[in-house]
Write an enzyme that holds these catalytic residues in place. Structure first.
Site, PDB file in Angstrom:
ATOM      1  N   ILE A 197      37.951  45.963   8.476  1.00  0.00           N
ATOM      2  CA  ILE A 197      38.736  45.413   7.355  1.00  0.00           C
ATOM      3  C   ILE A 197      40.245  45.358   7.639  1.00  0.00           C
ATOM      4  O   ILE A 197      41.018  44.953   6.775  1.00  0.00           O
ATOM      5  CB  ILE A 197      38.471  46.153   6.016  1.00  0.00           C
ATOM      6  CG1 ILE A 197      38.806  47.635   6.124  1.00  0.00           C
ATOM      7  CG2 ILE A 197      37.043  45.963   5.555  1.00  0.00           C
ATOM      8  CD1 ILE A 197      40.146  47.979   5.586  1.00  0.00           C
ATOM      9  N   LYS A 198      40.663  45.738   8.837  1.00  0.00           N
ATOM     10  CA  LYS A 198      42.099  45.704   9.149  1.00  0.00           C
ATOM     11  C   LYS A 198      42.533  44.270   9.503  1.00  0.00           C
ATOM     12  O   LYS A 198      41.699  43.379   9.658  1.00  0.00           O
ATOM     13  CB  LYS A 198      42.410  46.695  10.272  1.00  0.00           C
ATOM     14  CG  LYS A 198      42.096  48.156   9.888  1.00  0.00           C
ATOM     15  CD  LYS A 198      43.085  48.732   8.880  1.00  0.00           C
ATOM     16  CE  LYS A 198      42.586  49.914   8.082  1.00  0.00           C
ATOM     17  NZ  LYS A 198      42.323  51.144   8.769  1.00  0.00           N
ATOM     18  N   ASN A 199      43.839  44.041   9.668  1.00  0.00           N
ATOM     19  CA  ASN A 199      44.352  42.669   9.868  1.00  0.00           C
ATOM     20  C   ASN A 199      43.811  42.001  11.124  1.00  0.00           C
ATOM     21  O   ASN A 199      43.699  40.777  11.175  1.00  0.00           O
ATOM     22  CB  ASN A 199      45.880  42.665   9.915  1.00  0.00           C
ATOM     23  CG  ASN A 199      46.504  42.808   8.537  1.00  0.00           C
ATOM     24  OD1 ASN A 199      45.842  43.287   7.619  1.00  0.00           O
ATOM     25  ND2 ASN A 199      47.740  42.388   8.390  1.00  0.00           N
TER      26      ASN A 199
END
Ligand code: PLP
Length: 400
Positions: A197-199
Protein backbone atom coordinates in the site's frame (compact mmCIF):
# COMPACT_ATOMS: atom_id res chain seq x y z
CA UNK A 1 -34.60 15.34 4.19
CA UNK A 2 -34.25 13.50 0.85
CA UNK A 3 -33.26 9.84 1.03
CA UNK A 4 -30.05 10.72 -0.84
CA UNK A 5 -29.08 12.99 2.08
CA UNK A 6 -29.42 10.24 4.70
CA UNK A 7 -26.19 8.37 5.47
CA UNK A 8 -26.29 4.64 4.70
CA UNK A 9 -25.65 3.89 8.37
CA UNK A 10 -28.93 5.73 9.16
CA UNK A 11 -30.94 3.89 6.49
CA UNK A 12 -30.02 5.75 3.29
CA UNK A 13 -28.65 4.17 0.12
CA UNK A 14 -24.83 3.87 0.10
CA UNK A 15 -23.04 6.48 -2.00
CA UNK A 16 -21.29 3.65 -3.88
CA UNK A 17 -22.02 -0.04 -4.33
CA UNK A 18 -18.43 -1.27 -4.69
CA UNK A 19 -15.91 -1.14 -1.88
CA UNK A 20 -13.21 1.56 -2.12
CA UNK A 21 -10.04 0.78 -0.11
CA UNK A 22 -8.03 3.65 1.45
CA UNK A 23 -4.96 2.57 -0.55
CA UNK A 24 -3.98 -0.09 -3.02
CA UNK A 25 -1.19 -0.86 -5.49
CA UNK A 26 -1.30 -0.25 -9.25
CA UNK A 27 0.23 -3.16 -11.17
CA UNK A 28 0.25 -3.14 -14.96
CA UNK A 29 1.60 -5.42 -17.66
CA UNK A 30 5.17 -4.16 -17.42
CA UNK A 31 5.42 -5.12 -13.73
CA UNK A 32 3.94 -8.56 -14.45
CA UNK A 33 6.40 -9.16 -17.31
CA UNK A 34 9.35 -8.10 -15.15
CA UNK A 35 8.42 -10.54 -12.40
CA UNK A 36 7.77 -13.38 -14.86
CA UNK A 37 11.22 -12.79 -16.37
CA UNK A 38 12.84 -13.31 -12.96
CA UNK A 39 10.76 -16.44 -12.37
CA UNK A 40 12.04 -17.83 -15.68
CA UNK A 41 15.65 -16.70 -15.10
CA UNK A 42 16.60 -19.46 -12.69
CA UNK A 43 17.63 -17.01 -9.92
CA UNK A 44 14.78 -15.97 -7.62
CA UNK A 45 16.43 -14.55 -4.53
CA UNK A 46 19.01 -11.73 -4.24
CA UNK A 47 20.77 -11.50 -7.60
CA UNK A 48 21.39 -9.06 -10.43
CA UNK A 49 18.10 -7.20 -9.91
CA UNK A 50 19.19 -5.97 -6.47
CA UNK A 51 21.99 -3.58 -7.56
CA UNK A 52 19.75 -2.42 -10.42
CA UNK A 53 16.93 -1.60 -8.00
CA UNK A 54 19.39 -0.01 -5.57
CA UNK A 55 20.85 2.37 -8.19
CA UNK A 56 17.38 3.39 -9.37
CA UNK A 57 16.32 4.06 -5.78
CA UNK A 58 19.52 5.93 -4.87
CA UNK A 59 18.84 8.20 -7.84
CA UNK A 60 15.24 8.94 -6.80
CA UNK A 61 16.29 9.46 -3.16
CA UNK A 62 19.24 11.70 -4.06
CA UNK A 63 21.57 9.42 -2.11
CA UNK A 64 24.97 7.92 -2.89
CA UNK A 65 23.88 4.43 -1.82
CA UNK A 66 20.77 2.30 -1.37
CA UNK A 67 20.73 -1.05 0.44
CA UNK A 68 17.65 -3.17 -0.29
CA UNK A 69 16.03 -5.36 2.38
CA UNK A 70 12.81 -7.35 2.64
CA UNK A 71 10.63 -4.79 4.48
CA UNK A 72 10.49 -1.26 5.79
CA UNK A 73 10.59 -2.73 9.28
CA UNK A 74 13.86 -4.53 8.45
CA UNK A 75 15.30 -1.29 7.01
CA UNK A 76 14.72 0.39 10.38
CA UNK A 77 16.08 -2.60 12.33
CA UNK A 78 19.34 -2.86 10.34
CA UNK A 79 19.73 0.92 10.58
CA UNK A 80 19.44 0.91 14.37
CA UNK A 81 22.01 -1.91 14.50
CA UNK A 82 24.30 -0.19 11.99
CA UNK A 83 24.68 2.95 14.12
CA UNK A 84 25.52 0.71 17.08
CA UNK A 85 22.42 1.45 19.16
CA UNK A 86 22.47 -0.77 22.25
CA UNK A 87 21.26 -1.38 25.81
CA UNK A 88 23.00 1.68 27.28
CA UNK A 89 21.39 4.06 24.79
CA UNK A 90 18.14 5.93 24.28
CA UNK A 91 16.43 6.90 21.02
CA UNK A 92 13.62 9.40 20.48
CA UNK A 93 10.57 8.40 18.38
CA UNK A 94 7.23 10.20 17.85
CA UNK A 95 4.23 8.44 19.39
CA UNK A 96 2.19 8.99 16.22
CA UNK A 97 3.76 6.28 14.06
CA UNK A 98 3.63 2.63 13.12
CA UNK A 99 5.04 0.09 15.60
CA UNK A 100 8.06 -0.60 13.36
CA UNK A 101 9.76 2.74 14.16
CA UNK A 102 9.78 1.93 17.88
CA UNK A 103 10.47 -1.80 17.45
CA UNK A 104 13.71 -0.98 15.60
CA UNK A 105 14.97 0.75 18.75
CA UNK A 106 13.74 -2.00 21.07
CA UNK A 107 15.27 -4.88 19.08
CA UNK A 108 18.72 -3.43 19.93
CA UNK A 109 17.95 -3.37 23.64
CA UNK A 110 18.01 0.45 23.70
CA UNK A 111 15.46 2.43 25.67
CA UNK A 112 12.50 3.87 23.75
CA UNK A 113 11.76 7.54 24.44
CA UNK A 114 8.50 8.76 22.89
CA UNK A 115 7.87 12.36 21.89
CA UNK A 116 4.85 14.53 21.10
CA UNK A 117 4.04 15.98 17.66
CA UNK A 118 3.44 19.47 16.28
CA UNK A 119 -0.24 20.34 16.03
CA UNK A 120 0.04 21.70 12.46
CA UNK A 121 2.18 19.09 10.67
CA UNK A 122 1.58 15.96 12.86
CA UNK A 123 5.35 15.40 12.69
CA UNK A 124 7.64 15.08 15.71
CA UNK A 125 7.94 18.45 17.45
CA UNK A 126 11.62 19.54 17.36
CA UNK A 127 11.23 21.23 20.77
CA UNK A 128 10.08 17.86 22.14
CA UNK A 129 13.21 16.15 20.82
CA UNK A 130 15.29 18.68 22.75
CA UNK A 131 13.25 18.17 25.92
CA UNK A 132 13.72 14.39 25.73
CA UNK A 133 17.50 14.41 25.29
CA UNK A 134 19.58 12.94 28.13
CA UNK A 135 23.29 12.00 28.26
CA UNK A 136 22.21 8.54 27.01
CA UNK A 137 20.40 9.74 23.87
CA UNK A 138 22.12 8.37 20.79
CA UNK A 139 19.57 8.68 18.00
CA UNK A 140 16.39 10.34 16.84
CA UNK A 141 13.95 8.68 14.42
CA UNK A 142 11.79 11.37 12.80
CA UNK A 143 8.84 10.04 10.76
CA UNK A 144 7.74 11.97 7.67
CA UNK A 145 4.10 11.47 8.54
CA UNK A 146 1.71 10.95 5.61
CA UNK A 147 4.58 11.84 3.25
CA UNK A 148 5.01 15.37 4.62
CA UNK A 149 8.69 15.98 5.52
CA UNK A 150 9.70 16.98 9.03
CA UNK A 151 11.53 20.29 9.47
CA UNK A 152 14.90 18.72 8.70
CA UNK A 153 16.81 21.95 9.41
CA UNK A 154 15.59 21.85 13.01
CA UNK A 155 16.15 18.09 13.39
CA UNK A 156 19.65 18.29 11.91
CA UNK A 157 20.62 21.25 14.10
CA UNK A 158 19.50 19.44 17.28
CA UNK A 159 21.22 16.21 16.22
CA UNK A 160 24.52 18.02 15.55
CA UNK A 161 24.37 19.90 18.83
CA UNK A 162 23.84 16.73 20.84
CA UNK A 163 25.84 14.31 18.69
CA UNK A 164 22.82 12.17 17.73
CA UNK A 165 22.40 9.94 14.70
CA UNK A 166 19.34 10.60 12.55
CA UNK A 167 17.42 7.60 11.20
CA UNK A 168 14.56 8.93 9.08
CA UNK A 169 11.44 6.82 8.78
CA UNK A 170 10.55 7.69 5.18
CA UNK A 171 8.09 4.79 4.72
CA UNK A 172 5.54 7.39 3.55
CA UNK A 173 7.96 9.77 1.89
CA UNK A 174 9.54 8.34 -1.25
CA UNK A 175 9.63 11.23 -3.75
CA UNK A 176 9.23 13.94 -1.10
CA UNK A 177 11.76 16.75 -0.65
CA UNK A 178 12.94 19.25 1.94
CA UNK A 179 13.94 22.67 0.56
CA UNK A 180 14.57 21.09 -2.83
CA UNK A 181 16.66 18.17 -1.49
CA UNK A 182 15.04 14.75 -1.90
CA UNK A 183 14.23 12.85 1.29
CA UNK A 184 16.92 10.16 1.16
CA UNK A 185 20.23 11.34 2.55
CA UNK A 186 19.57 14.30 4.83
CA UNK A 187 19.86 12.22 8.00
CA UNK A 188 22.53 9.54 8.44
CA UNK A 189 20.19 6.78 7.27
CA UNK A 190 16.80 7.02 5.55
CA UNK A 191 14.43 4.05 5.69
CA UNK A 192 11.95 3.25 2.95
CA UNK A 193 9.07 0.77 2.70
CA UNK A 194 7.78 -0.90 -0.46
CA UNK A 195 4.84 -2.66 1.15
CA UNK A 196 1.83 -3.15 -1.15
CA UNK A 197 0.00 0.00 0.00
CA UNK A 198 3.01 2.36 -0.06
CA UNK A 199 3.61 4.90 -2.89
CA UNK A 200 5.99 2.50 -4.68
CA UNK A 201 5.71 -1.25 -4.09
CA UNK A 202 7.73 -4.47 -4.30
CA UNK A 203 4.82 -6.42 -2.72
CA UNK A 204 6.89 -6.38 0.46
CA UNK A 205 10.24 -4.66 0.61
CA UNK A 206 12.36 -1.93 2.10
CA UNK A 207 15.66 -0.13 1.71
CA UNK A 208 18.04 2.20 3.47
CA UNK A 209 19.54 5.13 1.57
CA UNK A 210 22.66 6.95 2.75
CA UNK A 211 25.63 9.02 1.61
CA UNK A 212 27.98 7.17 3.97
CA UNK A 213 30.29 4.51 2.44
CA UNK A 214 30.96 3.07 5.88
CA UNK A 215 27.28 2.71 6.85
CA UNK A 216 26.50 1.17 3.48
CA UNK A 217 29.09 -1.53 4.16
CA UNK A 218 27.65 -2.19 7.63
CA UNK A 219 24.09 -2.44 6.28
CA UNK A 220 25.11 -4.80 3.48
CA UNK A 221 26.73 -7.14 5.98
CA UNK A 222 23.91 -6.87 8.55
CA UNK A 223 21.14 -7.71 6.07
CA UNK A 224 22.69 -11.11 5.32
CA UNK A 225 24.00 -12.93 8.40
CA UNK A 226 26.91 -10.52 8.94
CA UNK A 227 28.64 -12.02 5.92
CA UNK A 228 31.23 -10.09 3.98
CA UNK A 229 29.64 -11.19 0.64
CA UNK A 230 26.25 -12.67 -0.25
CA UNK A 231 25.64 -15.84 -2.30
CA UNK A 232 25.31 -13.99 -5.60
CA UNK A 233 28.58 -12.12 -5.05
CA UNK A 234 30.36 -15.31 -3.92
CA UNK A 235 29.09 -17.18 -7.00
CA UNK A 236 31.24 -14.77 -8.97
CA UNK A 237 34.51 -15.55 -7.16
CA UNK A 238 36.94 -18.45 -7.59
CA UNK A 239 35.96 -19.89 -4.20
CA UNK A 240 32.13 -19.54 -4.06
CA UNK A 241 31.92 -22.04 -1.18
CA UNK A 242 33.88 -19.83 1.20
CA UNK A 243 32.21 -17.34 3.54
CA UNK A 244 33.07 -15.64 6.81
CA UNK A 245 30.61 -14.45 9.42
CA UNK A 246 31.98 -11.15 10.67
CA UNK A 247 29.24 -10.17 13.15
CA UNK A 248 25.73 -10.96 14.46
CA UNK A 249 23.60 -10.18 11.42
CA UNK A 250 20.01 -10.49 10.27
CA UNK A 251 18.43 -12.42 7.40
CA UNK A 252 16.43 -9.77 5.61
CA UNK A 253 17.77 -9.60 2.07
CA UNK A 254 15.40 -8.67 -0.77
CA UNK A 255 14.55 -11.16 -3.55
CA UNK A 256 15.05 -10.43 -7.25
CA UNK A 257 11.30 -11.04 -7.69
CA UNK A 258 10.64 -8.03 -5.44
CA UNK A 259 13.38 -5.87 -6.96
CA UNK A 260 12.13 -6.50 -10.53
CA UNK A 261 8.68 -5.25 -9.52
CA UNK A 262 10.21 -2.26 -7.71
CA UNK A 263 12.36 -1.25 -10.70
CA UNK A 264 9.26 -0.79 -12.86
CA UNK A 265 7.34 0.94 -10.07
CA UNK A 266 10.19 3.42 -9.47
CA UNK A 267 10.08 4.39 -13.15
CA UNK A 268 6.46 5.40 -12.66
CA UNK A 269 6.98 7.52 -9.55
CA UNK A 270 6.36 10.85 -11.32
CA UNK A 271 3.18 9.58 -12.90
CA UNK A 272 1.98 8.27 -9.51
CA UNK A 273 2.87 11.57 -7.85
CA UNK A 274 1.03 13.65 -10.43
CA UNK A 275 -2.15 11.62 -9.98
CA UNK A 276 -1.90 11.83 -6.18
CA UNK A 277 -1.53 15.61 -6.46
CA UNK A 278 -4.69 15.85 -8.60
CA UNK A 279 -6.75 13.90 -6.07
CA UNK A 280 -5.33 15.89 -3.14
CA UNK A 281 -6.18 19.11 -4.95
CA UNK A 282 -9.77 17.96 -5.51
CA UNK A 283 -10.11 17.05 -1.80
CA UNK A 284 -8.52 20.31 -0.63
CA UNK A 285 -10.94 22.36 -2.73
CA UNK A 286 -13.98 20.31 -1.69
CA UNK A 287 -13.23 20.65 2.05
CA UNK A 288 -11.73 24.16 2.12
CA UNK A 289 -14.93 25.81 3.36
CA UNK A 290 -16.06 22.91 5.61
CA UNK A 291 -15.67 24.01 9.23
CA UNK A 292 -15.95 20.44 10.55
CA UNK A 293 -12.79 19.33 8.72
CA UNK A 294 -9.17 20.40 9.11
CA UNK A 295 -7.36 19.45 5.88
CA UNK A 296 -3.68 18.35 5.90
CA UNK A 297 -0.90 20.94 5.70
CA UNK A 298 2.56 20.67 4.19
CA UNK A 299 5.59 21.85 6.22
CA UNK A 300 6.97 25.21 5.03
CA UNK A 301 9.81 24.50 2.60
CA UNK A 302 8.74 20.89 1.98
CA UNK A 303 7.22 19.00 -0.89
CA UNK A 304 5.07 16.13 0.35
CA UNK A 305 4.99 12.65 -1.19
CA UNK A 306 1.21 12.81 -0.56
CA UNK A 307 1.10 9.26 0.77
CA UNK A 308 -1.97 9.61 2.98
CA UNK A 309 -4.78 12.16 3.04
CA UNK A 310 -5.54 12.60 6.73
CA UNK A 311 -8.45 14.82 7.73
CA UNK A 312 -9.02 15.96 11.30
CA UNK A 313 -12.56 16.46 12.54
CA UNK A 314 -13.47 19.35 14.83
CA UNK A 315 -15.46 17.40 17.44
CA UNK A 316 -17.28 20.53 18.70
CA UNK A 317 -18.97 20.94 15.29
CA UNK A 318 -20.47 17.42 15.23
CA UNK A 319 -22.94 15.25 17.15
CA UNK A 320 -20.94 12.17 16.12
CA UNK A 321 -17.42 11.25 17.20
CA UNK A 322 -14.62 10.07 14.93
CA UNK A 323 -15.46 6.37 15.36
CA UNK A 324 -19.07 6.98 14.35
CA UNK A 325 -17.86 8.91 11.29
CA UNK A 326 -15.60 5.96 10.39
CA UNK A 327 -18.49 3.49 10.80
CA UNK A 328 -20.65 5.75 8.63
CA UNK A 329 -17.97 5.87 5.90
CA UNK A 330 -17.70 2.05 5.96
CA UNK A 331 -21.50 1.85 5.54
CA UNK A 332 -21.05 3.99 2.39
CA UNK A 333 -18.55 1.32 1.19
CA UNK A 334 -15.57 3.57 1.81
CA UNK A 335 -12.82 1.86 3.79
CA UNK A 336 -11.38 4.88 5.57
CA UNK A 337 -8.75 4.15 8.22
CA UNK A 338 -6.78 5.62 11.15
CA UNK A 339 -3.04 6.47 11.09
CA UNK A 340 -2.43 5.82 13.90
CA UNK A 341 -3.58 4.78 17.30
CA UNK A 342 -0.53 6.41 19.02
CA UNK A 343 2.10 3.97 20.29
CA UNK A 344 1.64 5.07 23.92
CA UNK A 345 -2.01 3.96 23.84
CA UNK A 346 -1.29 0.38 22.72
CA UNK A 347 -1.43 -2.37 25.38
CA UNK A 348 2.16 -3.55 24.78
CA UNK A 349 3.73 -0.10 25.16
CA UNK A 350 1.56 0.68 28.20
CA UNK A 351 2.53 -2.60 29.88
CA UNK A 352 6.21 -2.49 29.02
CA UNK A 353 6.88 1.24 29.59
CA UNK A 354 4.11 2.59 31.80
CA UNK A 355 2.85 4.99 29.15
CA UNK A 356 -0.70 6.25 29.75
CA UNK A 357 -3.33 8.49 28.23
CA UNK A 358 -2.36 12.08 28.97
CA UNK A 359 1.37 11.58 28.31
CA UNK A 360 1.33 13.22 24.85
CA UNK A 361 -1.54 15.74 24.73
CA UNK A 362 -1.04 17.05 21.18
CA UNK A 363 -0.72 13.53 19.76
CA UNK A 364 -3.94 12.55 21.55
CA UNK A 365 -5.91 15.64 20.46
CA UNK A 366 -4.90 14.95 16.87
CA UNK A 367 -5.10 11.14 16.88
CA UNK A 368 -8.56 11.05 18.51
CA UNK A 369 -10.04 12.95 15.58
CA UNK A 370 -8.17 11.86 12.45
CA UNK A 371 -9.46 9.83 9.52
CA UNK A 372 -7.41 8.67 6.54
CA UNK A 373 -9.63 8.87 3.47
CA UNK A 374 -8.83 6.97 0.23
CA UNK A 375 -5.85 8.23 -1.79
CA UNK A 376 -4.09 6.13 -4.43
CA UNK A 377 -3.14 6.81 -8.07
CA UNK A 378 -5.51 4.23 -9.49
CA UNK A 379 -8.55 6.03 -8.01
CA UNK A 380 -10.88 7.46 -10.64
CA UNK A 381 -12.46 10.90 -10.52
CA UNK A 382 -15.76 9.16 -9.75
CA UNK A 383 -14.13 7.38 -6.78
CA UNK A 384 -12.83 10.72 -5.51
CA UNK A 385 -16.27 12.28 -5.96
CA UNK A 386 -17.90 9.44 -4.02
CA UNK A 387 -15.60 10.05 -1.03
CA UNK A 388 -16.45 13.75 -1.03
CA UNK A 389 -20.19 13.03 -1.36
CA UNK A 390 -20.12 10.46 1.43
CA UNK A 391 -18.20 12.69 3.84
CA UNK A 392 -20.40 15.67 3.02
CA UNK A 393 -23.65 13.79 3.69
CA UNK A 394 -22.25 12.31 6.93
CA UNK A 395 -21.06 15.70 8.21
CA UNK A 396 -24.29 17.48 7.20
CA UNK A 397 -26.38 14.81 8.94
CA UNK A 398 -24.40 14.90 12.19
CA UNK A 399 -23.72 18.64 12.28
CA UNK A 400 -24.16 20.01 15.80
C1 PLP B 1 4.76 0.86 6.52
C2 PLP B 1 5.54 1.53 7.57
C3 PLP B 1 6.68 0.95 8.15
C4 PLP B 1 7.08 -0.47 7.93
O1 PLP B 1 7.19 -0.85 6.63
P1 PLP B 1 6.94 -2.40 6.21
O2 PLP B 1 7.46 -2.44 4.84
O3 PLP B 1 5.46 -2.64 6.31
O4 PLP B 1 7.71 -3.25 7.16
C5 PLP B 1 7.41 1.70 9.04
N1 PLP B 1 7.06 2.94 9.38
C6 PLP B 1 5.95 3.53 8.87
C7 PLP B 1 5.63 4.93 9.27
C8 PLP B 1 5.15 2.83 7.97
O5 PLP B 1 4.04 3.40 7.49
Amino acid sequence: MKNSDIPAIEGGTPVRDTVLPYATQWIRNEEIQAVVEVLKSGWLTSGPKIPEFESALAEVAGAKHAVAVNSGTASLAVSAAAIGLGPDDEAVVPSLTFAATAFAVLYTGANLVLADISEDTYNIDPAEIERKITPKTKAVLPVHYAGNPCDMDAVTRIAREHDLSIIEDAAHAIGASWKGTPIGAIGDLTCHSFHAIKNVTCGEGGAVTTDSDELRKRLTSLRYFGLSADTWQRARTDRPWLYHIEELGFKCNMMDIQAALGIVQLKRIDEFKKRRAEIVDTYNKAFAAEEAIITPTVTDGAESALHLYVIRLRPETLRADRDQALRALHAENIRANIHYLPLHLHPYFQRAFDFKRGDFPVTERVADNIITIPLFPKMTDADTRSVIDALTRIIDYYRA
